[in-house]
Every structure is written in C-alpha cells, then in structure tokens.
Design an enzyme around this catalytic site. Structure first.
Site, PDB file in Angstrom:
ATOM      1  N   GLY A  50      39.003  55.423 -15.439  1.00 10.27           N
ATOM      2  CA  GLY A  50      39.067  54.059 -15.935  1.00 10.27           C
ATOM      3  C   GLY A  50      37.904  53.705 -16.851  1.00 10.27           C
ATOM      4  O   GLY A  50      37.157  54.579 -17.311  1.00 10.27           O
ATOM      5  N   ASN A 103      38.388  51.094 -10.782  1.00  9.07           N
ATOM      6  CA  ASN A 103      37.358  51.623 -11.674  1.00  9.07           C
ATOM      7  C   ASN A 103      37.161  50.667 -12.837  1.00  9.07           C
ATOM      8  O   ASN A 103      37.843  50.753 -13.857  1.00  9.07           O
ATOM      9  CB  ASN A 103      37.756  53.017 -12.161  1.00  9.07           C
ATOM     10  CG  ASN A 103      36.629  53.706 -12.913  1.00  9.07           C
ATOM     11  OD1 ASN A 103      36.475  53.554 -14.122  1.00  9.07           O
ATOM     12  ND2 ASN A 103      35.832  54.475 -12.183  1.00  9.07           N
ATOM     13  N   ARG A 156      34.952  52.424 -16.324  1.00  9.75           N
ATOM     14  CA  ARG A 156      33.633  52.916 -15.910  1.00  9.75           C
ATOM     15  C   ARG A 156      33.506  54.401 -16.201  1.00  9.75           C
ATOM     16  O   ARG A 156      32.468  54.857 -16.685  1.00  9.75           O
ATOM     17  CB  ARG A 156      33.385  52.644 -14.420  1.00  9.75           C
ATOM     18  CG  ARG A 156      31.940  52.975 -13.998  1.00  9.75           C
ATOM     19  CD  ARG A 156      31.691  52.734 -12.516  1.00  9.75           C
ATOM     20  NE  ARG A 156      30.267  52.760 -12.202  1.00  9.75           N
ATOM     21  CZ  ARG A 156      29.572  53.857 -11.906  1.00  9.75           C
ATOM     22  NH1 ARG A 156      30.178  55.038 -11.892  1.00  9.75           N
ATOM     23  NH2 ARG A 156      28.281  53.785 -11.638  1.00  9.75           N
ATOM     24  N   CYS A 157      34.548  55.161 -15.913  1.00  7.80           N
ATOM     25  CA  CYS A 157      34.507  56.600 -16.183  1.00  7.80           C
ATOM     26  C   CYS A 157      34.261  56.893 -17.663  1.00  7.80           C
ATOM     27  O   CYS A 157      33.623  57.893 -18.005  1.00  7.80           O
ATOM     28  CB  CYS A 157      35.825  57.261 -15.770  1.00  7.80           C
ATOM     29  SG  CYS A 157      36.168  57.253 -14.007  1.00  7.80           S
ATOM     30  N   MET A 158      34.777  56.038 -18.536  1.00 11.08           N
ATOM     31  CA  MET A 158      34.704  56.295 -19.977  1.00 11.08           C
ATOM     32  C   MET A 158      33.403  55.817 -20.610  1.00 11.08           C
ATOM     33  O   MET A 158      33.273  55.845 -21.843  1.00 11.08           O
ATOM     34  CB  MET A 158      35.874  55.613 -20.687  1.00 11.08           C
ATOM     35  CG  MET A 158      37.227  56.186 -20.348  1.00 11.08           C
ATOM     36  SD  MET A 158      38.516  55.593 -21.465  1.00 11.08           S
ATOM     37  CE  MET A 158      38.411  53.815 -21.225  1.00 11.08           C
TER      38      MET A 158
END
Length: 413
Positions: free
Chosen positions: A400, A357, A402-404
């Site tokens: 990760g 990620n 990208r998620c944040m």
C-alpha cells in the site's frame, strides 16, 4: 526547505509528523519483465499493467507534492551517486556479483555493456533486468553459460523496487540499511548503500547506521514503525528475524539515539501478514488502522537498555492485547480502527489490497488506496482526512501507500 533543520538530512521520529521529504521509485520496465513463470521467484502474485501503474504512481507523487512534500526518486539519486568513475566501477562490479553471475566471461561482457550507458540509463537498465538477447554478440562458451541457457535473463528484473519502504528505513537521524530475506530483494539495498555513501546530499552527513546490509540475519523496513521519539516497534515476521532486532537495539542504545524502548511484535508468519505494516499503521496521535487478527493477545517483547546484562539488553516477554501495549507506551487512550470494519469478508478482501497500510502525511491525514472503500469510509467516520489514490494496478504488487514510500524527513511532533 521551510520547516526543516538544515543540520540534518534525515529526521523521522514518528509515523505521523508532517511529511517534508520522501523517497519513491516510479515503476519502470522491470514490471514489464514479469512473466507468469517468474512470479513466485520475483515475489509477485500478479502482473501489473505498467502504463496504468505509472499513472497511478504519478498521482500518488503529485498528491504528496500538492501537500508540500519534497519527492525524491531512488533511480535519480542512484544515478547521481555514481559521478565518480571509481565509484561507478565499484558499483558495477558489486551489482554483477550480487546478480549471481558466475561466468567470468559474462561478467566482463556485462561490465562493458553497462559502461556504454549514461549513469541514469544504466541504473534504469539494472533495475529493469538484462535479457539474454540484449548481449547478442556474447558467445556462450563456458559450461555455466550453456547449462543456464534456458533462462531468459542475464540479470533478473527488480519489480519490487517501487516498494521503497523495505530496503532501508529512516529511524531518527539514521537508517537501517537492511539485509532482506530473499536474494531477489536483497539486491535492492545496493542502491541505498551507494546513495548514502556517495550522493552529495548524504555522503558528508555522517548518517548513523543502525543496521548494515552485510549482516547475515534479515530485516525489512515494512516491519519498522516509529511509535514515538522514544519508542520503536519492529515485527518478528516472515521477513524479519529476532536476531536482527537485537542488533538494531544495541546500535540504537549504544550510539546515543533518543530511542529508549523497542517493542518486538511477534506476528503470524504468512503472506497476508508479511510485514508489521501490512496489519497495523498509525493514522493519528491516538488512532491506528489494523487487521482484526492482530489485536491479540499478542506476544510482545519489550526491550530496553540494561548494562548489567551480558548483551546489554533487558528483554521482557508479555502476552498482551494490542490496545494495552500501545496505551502503555504512548501514554494515552487509543482507538483501533479495524480494516473492513471487522467484517470477515470485507476485512479479508481489503487486507489483501492493503487496507491497513496507510501513509500519514500529517497527524490525522493519510494516503489510502481507492479500492478499500469500506475501510476508507470507516476512517472518515473517525475524523481522518483521506487523500485517495487510484490503485487497480499498484495494488497487484501487494503493498500500500506506506510500502511505496520511505520518509526521509518529518517534522517532530
């Protein structure tokens, strides 16, 4: 801002175009309202230490700023969207309703409680959750209040908010305003709804909605990846329904977007494969970091517009390896970089801490977690420039870089 088209507030036509504007949420008091008993309910596997999580998140934000990215914060935009008193009243009412507060007396008490705060403090408190003792003067007289007196919160905390990728997703010049799988996370989308409807930066921009939160089927941003200006990938996953993907396709194809093909990837339904972006992210024009188990053969549905069909869509089912489907639609040879180098132990460990990620801030330049050292070394060996951020506490939330992050504007490739 230099390099941006002033006529559009949103523009994301790839995963790797130079990042110009991004939306984050700095972890807040909601993280400190996690308890071991609430972990499953609130979708966490562990409890991050807030002080260090904030330090790590600030490092992340500064890394982006130092590379020319405008960083916006969800909590700030939400507060700024509520300047109109009628809008604020409507927002408070909707928030309380979606917090599943059933007692009319408690609804009234919470309404008065929230009104006593400034807009910013109110939004922060809503995100953090409201403990029972914070309404100490409230008399619990109703049957509902007395039966539910054991539970510590009047409104649950929202600790997943620092994963801003999921509640909505920027696609082209529009968004999917998502209906999320769980009640716990679906409340998060209310902030984006009011931002895009009422914030001065967005309210007059006529932002297209490719999907709306009032849908009954689920869709989450971690399953939405933009492979090119014409090709969108969406995961059929633990969190996203196939019916939602059809709804997105119809909007994209009927509202004159530039997207011509949607690839629906059917991925395993498990915590480790929660979203498509937990097993698969783009790091350069021709390079992807992946979990080895996603290579295939995969079931992929290629969806295009076909007005001769009853639903206006042509759906072609394929059993194909990941490399082949990517090369077909990108028109170039691709390289798949395996999380943990494909080693069974390293891959499992680093997949757990989101080694697949990554967040691209430009072609071949990505933000990664420091703890995924095996995968990071491998990425560097392929010529990828890394921006390494500390991750001991942020990673406990199982997401990760990208998620944040939710990119709002990228330069076109």
């Amino acid at each position: 801002m230099e390099g941006k088209d002033k006529s559009s507030v949103l523009n994301v036509t790839s995963e790797i175009g130079k990042l110009k504007t991004v939306l984050l949420h700095r972890p807040g008091a909601e993280v400190e309202n996690l308890t071991p008993e609430l972990l499953e309910r609130l979708l966490f596997d562990d409890i991050p230490y807030l002080k260090v999580a904030r330090e790590e998140h600030d490092f992340f934000a500064d890394t982006l700023r130092n590379n020319g990215v405008e960083v916006l914060y969800l909590e700030k935009l939400a507060a700024e969207a509520l300047e109109n008193k009628e809008v604020k009243t409507r927002f408070i009412s909707q928030f309380i309703d979606e917090a599943t507060v059933e007692s009319e007396d408690l609804k009234a008490a919470l309404t008065n409680y929230f009104y006593d705060f400034s807009n910013q403090d109110m939004v922060d408190k809503m995100m953090a959750g409201v403990r029972k003792e914070e309404l100490a003067k409230y008399q619990r007289n109703s049957l509902y209040d007395q039966v539910n007196d054991f539970y510590p919160f009047l409104c649950d905390p929202m600790p997943n908010l620092y994963f801003t990728r999921d509640p909505f997703a920027t696609i082209g010049n529009g968004i999917t305003l998502n209906h999320m799988r769980t009640e716990t996370r679906n409340r998060e989308t209310i902030f984006a709804k009011y931002i895009f409807e009422n914030h001065p930066r967005f309210k007059d921009a006529n932002v297209p909605l490719w999907f709306n939160r009032n849908e009954t089927t689920s869709l989450e941003g971690g399953d939405e990846l933009i492979l090119s200006k014409e090709v969108l990938a969406i995961g059929i996953s633990q969190r996203t329904d196939s019916a939602s993907i059809e709804k997105v396709c119809k909007k994209l194809f009927n509202m004159n977007s530039d997207f011509k093909t949607v690839l629906a990837f059917h991925i395993p339904t498990s915590r480790a494969f929660m979203h498509l972006d937990t097993v698969f992210t783009m790091v350069d024009y021709d390079k992807f970091t992946i979990h080895p188990e996603i290579e295939g053969p995969l079931t992929v549905y290629e969806i295009t517009r076909d007005d001769s069909k009853p639903n206006g869509l042509n759906v072609k089912k394929q059993s194909i390896i990941l490399e082949d489907i990517l090369e077909k639609h990108l028109g170039r040879k691709v390289t798949l970089i395996r999380c943990g180098g494909g080693d069974r132990v390293h891959a499992a460990r680093e997949q757990w801490s989101d080694g697949s990620n990554t967040l691209a801030i430009a072609p071949g330049e990505v933000v990664v977690y420091s703890r995924n050292h095996v995968t990071n070394k491998l990425l560097e060996s392929y010529g990828i420039k890394l921006y390494v951020i500390p991750s001991s506490e942020l990673s406990r939330g199982r997401g990760g870089p990208r998620c944040m992050s939710m990119p709002l504007y990228r330069e076109n490739l």
